[in-house]
Design a protein around this motif. Structure first.
Motif, PDB file in Angstrom:
ATOM      1  N   SER A  17      21.801  -1.533  24.500  1.00 41.42           N
ATOM      2  CA  SER A  17      22.943  -1.330  23.603  1.00 41.42           C
ATOM      3  C   SER A  17      23.938  -2.480  23.692  1.00 41.42           C
ATOM      4  N   ALA A  18      24.155  -3.011  24.888  1.00 44.79           N
ATOM      5  CA  ALA A  18      25.091  -4.122  25.047  1.00 44.79           C
ATOM      6  C   ALA A  18      24.565  -5.378  24.349  1.00 44.79           C
ATOM      7  N   PHE A  22      26.431  -7.159  21.267  1.00 44.97           N
ATOM      8  CA  PHE A  22      26.803  -8.576  21.321  1.00 44.97           C
ATOM      9  C   PHE A  22      26.339  -9.297  20.056  1.00 44.97           C
ATOM     10  N   HIS A  23      25.112  -9.053  19.653  1.00 41.88           N
ATOM     11  CA  HIS A  23      24.588  -9.725  18.460  1.00 41.88           C
ATOM     12  C   HIS A  23      25.301  -9.248  17.195  1.00 41.88           C
ATOM     13  N   GLN A  42      38.166   1.964  17.907  1.00 42.06           N
ATOM     14  CA  GLN A  42      36.821   1.972  18.454  1.00 42.06           C
ATOM     15  C   GLN A  42      35.896   2.874  17.631  1.00 42.06           C
ATOM     16  N   VAL A  43      36.432   3.944  17.063  1.00 46.68           N
ATOM     17  CA  VAL A  43      35.630   4.842  16.226  1.00 46.68           C
ATOM     18  C   VAL A  43      35.143   4.100  14.987  1.00 46.68           C
ATOM     19  N   LYS A  44      36.060   3.407  14.292  1.00 46.10           N
ATOM     20  CA  LYS A  44      35.671   2.655  13.091  1.00 46.10           C
ATOM     21  C   LYS A  44      34.762   1.484  13.439  1.00 46.10           C
ATOM     22  N   PHE A  45      35.009   0.864  14.584  1.00 49.17           N
ATOM     23  CA  PHE A  45      34.164  -0.247  15.017  1.00 49.17           C
ATOM     24  C   PHE A  45      32.745   0.247  15.285  1.00 49.17           C
ATOM     25  N   ALA A  46      32.616   1.404  15.925  1.00 45.05           N
ATOM     26  CA  ALA A  46      31.298   1.996  16.192  1.00 45.05           C
ATOM     27  C   ALA A  46      30.564   2.269  14.886  1.00 45.05           C
ATOM     28  N   MET A  51      26.573   2.175  15.811  1.00 43.79           N
ATOM     29  CA  MET A  51      26.281   2.691  17.145  1.00 43.79           C
ATOM     30  C   MET A  51      27.236   3.838  17.451  1.00 43.79           C
ATOM     31  N   SER A  52      26.903   4.621  18.464  1.00 44.20           N
ATOM     32  CA  SER A  52      27.808   5.696  18.861  1.00 44.20           C
ATOM     33  C   SER A  52      29.025   5.093  19.561  1.00 44.20           C
ATOM     34  N   GLN A  53      30.117   5.827  19.549  1.00 42.86           N
ATOM     35  CA  GLN A  53      31.328   5.336  20.201  1.00 42.86           C
ATOM     36  C   GLN A  53      31.099   5.154  21.696  1.00 42.86           C
ATOM     37  N   ALA A  54      30.336   6.054  22.315  1.00 39.97           N
ATOM     38  CA  ALA A  54      30.057   5.944  23.745  1.00 39.97           C
ATOM     39  C   ALA A  54      29.253   4.673  24.049  1.00 39.97           C
ATOM     40  N   SER A  55      28.261   4.367  23.210  1.00 35.44           N
ATOM     41  CA  SER A  55      27.462   3.152  23.412  1.00 35.44           C
ATOM     42  C   SER A  55      28.311   1.899  23.232  1.00 35.44           C
ATOM     43  N   VAL A  56      29.187   1.929  22.251  1.00 36.07           N
ATOM     44  CA  VAL A  56      30.080   0.784  22.024  1.00 36.07           C
ATOM     45  C   VAL A  56      31.013   0.610  23.220  1.00 36.07           C
ATOM     46  N   SER A  57      31.581   1.682  23.697  1.00 35.04           N
ATOM     47  CA  SER A  57      32.491   1.611  24.838  1.00 35.04           C
ATOM     48  C   SER A  57      31.789   1.034  26.067  1.00 35.04           C
ATOM     49  N   ARG A  58      30.605   1.551  26.363  1.00 31.77           N
ATOM     50  CA  ARG A  58      29.844   1.041  27.518  1.00 31.77           C
ATOM     51  C   ARG A  58      29.441  -0.410  27.304  1.00 31.77           C
ATOM     52  N   GLY A  59      29.012  -0.743  26.095  1.00 33.14           N
ATOM     53  CA  GLY A  59      28.604  -2.112  25.800  1.00 33.14           C
ATOM     54  C   GLY A  59      29.749  -3.103  25.937  1.00 33.14           C
ATOM     55  N   LEU A  60      30.920  -2.737  25.429  1.00 33.34           N
ATOM     56  CA  LEU A  60      32.094  -3.613  25.556  1.00 33.34           C
ATOM     57  C   LEU A  60      32.438  -3.842  27.024  1.00 33.34           C
ATOM     58  N   LYS A  61      32.369  -2.784  27.824  1.00 32.43           N
ATOM     59  CA  LYS A  61      32.672  -2.917  29.256  1.00 32.43           C
ATOM     60  C   LYS A  61      31.666  -3.834  29.942  1.00 32.43           C
ATOM     61  N   GLN A  62      30.385  -3.675  29.621  1.00 30.63           N
ATOM     62  CA  GLN A  62      29.357  -4.525  30.235  1.00 30.63           C
ATOM     63  C   GLN A  62      29.529  -5.983  29.823  1.00 30.63           C
TER      64      GLN A  62
END
Length: 128
Positions: A17-18, A22-23, A42-46, A51-62
């Motif tokens: 997901s990260a 990134f791509h 983050q909701v609109k960005f997801a 992607m799901s908001q949870a996946s986006v959040s984790r991906g941004l952190k990674q």
């Protein structure tokens, strides 16, 4: 993206997901502002990246933990030496503006590989 940047991205311990995020961020970046990715929420960005908001959040952190992106207010900026459109002087200035404390994605070397000395043509095959 240069050869060293490709290697840093390939060697990073990122989730699928990260990588995908990134791509997608590279495709969405503001090319005139050297890698700025606007995030209204983050909701609109997801929704925008599919992607799901949870996946986006984790991906941004990674991605941030590895130094590929860094926060700029509520937005994110892709490290300018990964995606840069401009001349060398502008890129140098953008790289100098990377905030202190941002991890260096080039510093992490692979530790999961073992180098094994190979045999040359003049060495006997000891498998017999």
């Amino acid at each position: 993206m240069g050869y060293a940047a490709h290697n840093a991205l390939a060697d990073a311990d990122l989730s699928v997901s990260a990588y995908k995020l990134f791509h997608k961020m590279c495709a969405l970046q503001n090319r005139k502002d050297h890698g700025l990715v606007l995030v209204e929420s983050q909701v609109k960005f997801a929704e925008l990246v599919g992607m799901s908001q949870a996946s986006v959040s984790r991906g941004l952190k990674q991605l941030a933990a590895h130094g590929f992106i860094y926060p700029e207010g509520r937005n994110w900026r892709i490290r300018p030496d990964f995606v840069f459109n401009g001349n060398g002087t502008a890129q140098g200035q953008s790289v100098q503006n990377i905030p202190d404390g941002t991890p260096d994605p080039y510093a992490a070397g692979r530790t999961d590989w073992t180098v094994i000395d190979g045999g040359g043509e003049d060495q006997a095959d000891d498998r017999t």
